[in-house]
Design an enzyme around this catalytic site. Sequence first.
Site, short mmCIF file in Angstrom:
data_model
loop_
_atom_site.label_atom_id
_atom_site.label_comp_id
_atom_site.label_asym_id
_atom_site.label_seq_id
_atom_site.Cartn_x
_atom_site.Cartn_y
_atom_site.Cartn_z
N HIS A 33 11.75 -15.07 -1.15
CA HIS A 33 10.35 -15.37 -1.54
C HIS A 33 9.36 -14.91 -0.47
O HIS A 33 8.27 -15.47 -0.35
CB HIS A 33 10.14 -16.87 -1.79
N SER A 86 -7.68 6.48 11.19
CA SER A 86 -8.84 6.20 10.35
C SER A 86 -10.02 6.98 10.90
O SER A 86 -10.15 7.15 12.11
CB SER A 86 -9.14 4.71 10.36
N GLU A 93 2.86 4.08 1.86
CA GLU A 93 2.00 3.65 0.75
C GLU A 93 2.06 4.65 -0.40
O GLU A 93 2.07 4.28 -1.58
CB GLU A 93 0.55 3.50 1.22
#
Length: 468
Positions: A162, A283, A296
């Site tokens: 979980h 970035s 990703e």
Amino acid sequence: MKKPSSSNPMWGGHYSQGPAEIMAQINECLDTDKRLYAQDIEGSLAHAQMLGDCGILSAKDVKAIQKGLRQVLKEIENGTFVFKTELEDVHMNVENRLAELIGDAAGRLHTARSRNDQVAVDIRMWTRSAMDRMIAHLHDLQVALVAQAETHAATLMPGFTHLQPAQPITFGHHLLAYVEMFSRDASRFADARERLNECPLGAAALAGTSFPTNREQTAKALGFKGAMRNSLDAVSDRDFAMEFLATANITAIHLSRLAEEIVLWTSDAFRFVKLSQAFTTGSSIMPQKRNPDAAELIRAKSSAITGANIQLLTLMKGLPLAYNKDLQESKPPVIKAADELEMMLAAMVGMIHDMTANADTMRAATDRGFLTATDLADGLVRALGLPFRQAHHITGRIVVMAEEKACRLDELSLKDMQSVEPKLTKEIFEILKPESAVKSRTSLGGTAPKNVAAEVKRWKKKIGMQGA
Ligand code: ARG
């Protein structure tokens, strides 16, 4: 409506005019078919040879056709070939150019075959080589994972259920779980390849041919086990492509899970793993960032594979036998999914190969979340002969006490513990160490470093790694 002036030179004998412009547009599939040129020409070379060997074409014609086909192949490969959209697909483009090169003999190549069996054999061969490429990438990925697992056979980390810290495990054990998954993916591709590997060429349009052909010859020449036994099936099913996409889909889902874990592990909250500069991006505004873009994108691209899988299944549903033009649209999802999956696998290999695990942070994380509570309960069963349910209960009360004192289980005093269970002795503290917990899990498939090292050894041998 605008109409191109002339009818199709390949099939337009009974047509007095060409198609509407939009008809020509919806009908052509060259963007996809350009990817099939090598298979198309290989199939034609084998077909011509067979026609000659069976006495259907003269040796002279076969020679001219094969020489011409090799010339066409060269032109496509060196970029001088001009694909004409009015010629719809790769088959007619190749044949048309062949006619320009060798004249009338080119028209004999299409004896005893049709574009229906031609496209079926082309996409089968293309899918077969895509399967081989995926198996090779999956092998590379297993090698990268096993190498990391070897380094981290005894590196402790929290195992989760979980996404809550559950029990201590080793990082090596966690990575080997993916090795198992990717190994099953590779075996699914290999199984599918076996079933795929029968040749549809020579089934002709749908019913076979009256020419005395030798389909087994072309099948063997093109690397198939043998010829498909039913001409209708040969030209109309794409189950091999569905199996490819289903397997690609499962592989992509596995990749998306590993990708997601990498995103988590590299996040500031975890800091379990650091990716190399080669597999991250900065970035444009925040100079401190190192983003796990490749992970990703793998996570995201898995959706395209699911899309392709669903697309083909939906396309095939309810199609009557035999060939339908719908099948022209079965090629793009196969090629798209193969391209994406290949890139995803290669990127994952690079990321895993380059990543460094932060063993100290992982070890520190095992000190949070009472990960050895199960070991305490097991210890009570063993030392005091309690039923597990009762031991579970006692442990629960000890955990609450540690929670209240905001300390680890092993930071409680023996007196504290004995206030819950008087028969507890100081031996219990050894059990509470994550190292002991992990070391004790020696059951088959368990996380003990000894087990992990043995599994690493087994995998290295199985996948042919150095030092096995
Ligand atoms: N371009 C077609 C395809 O990809 C080739 C087969 C065409 N056959 C036909 N009967 N029109 O499926």
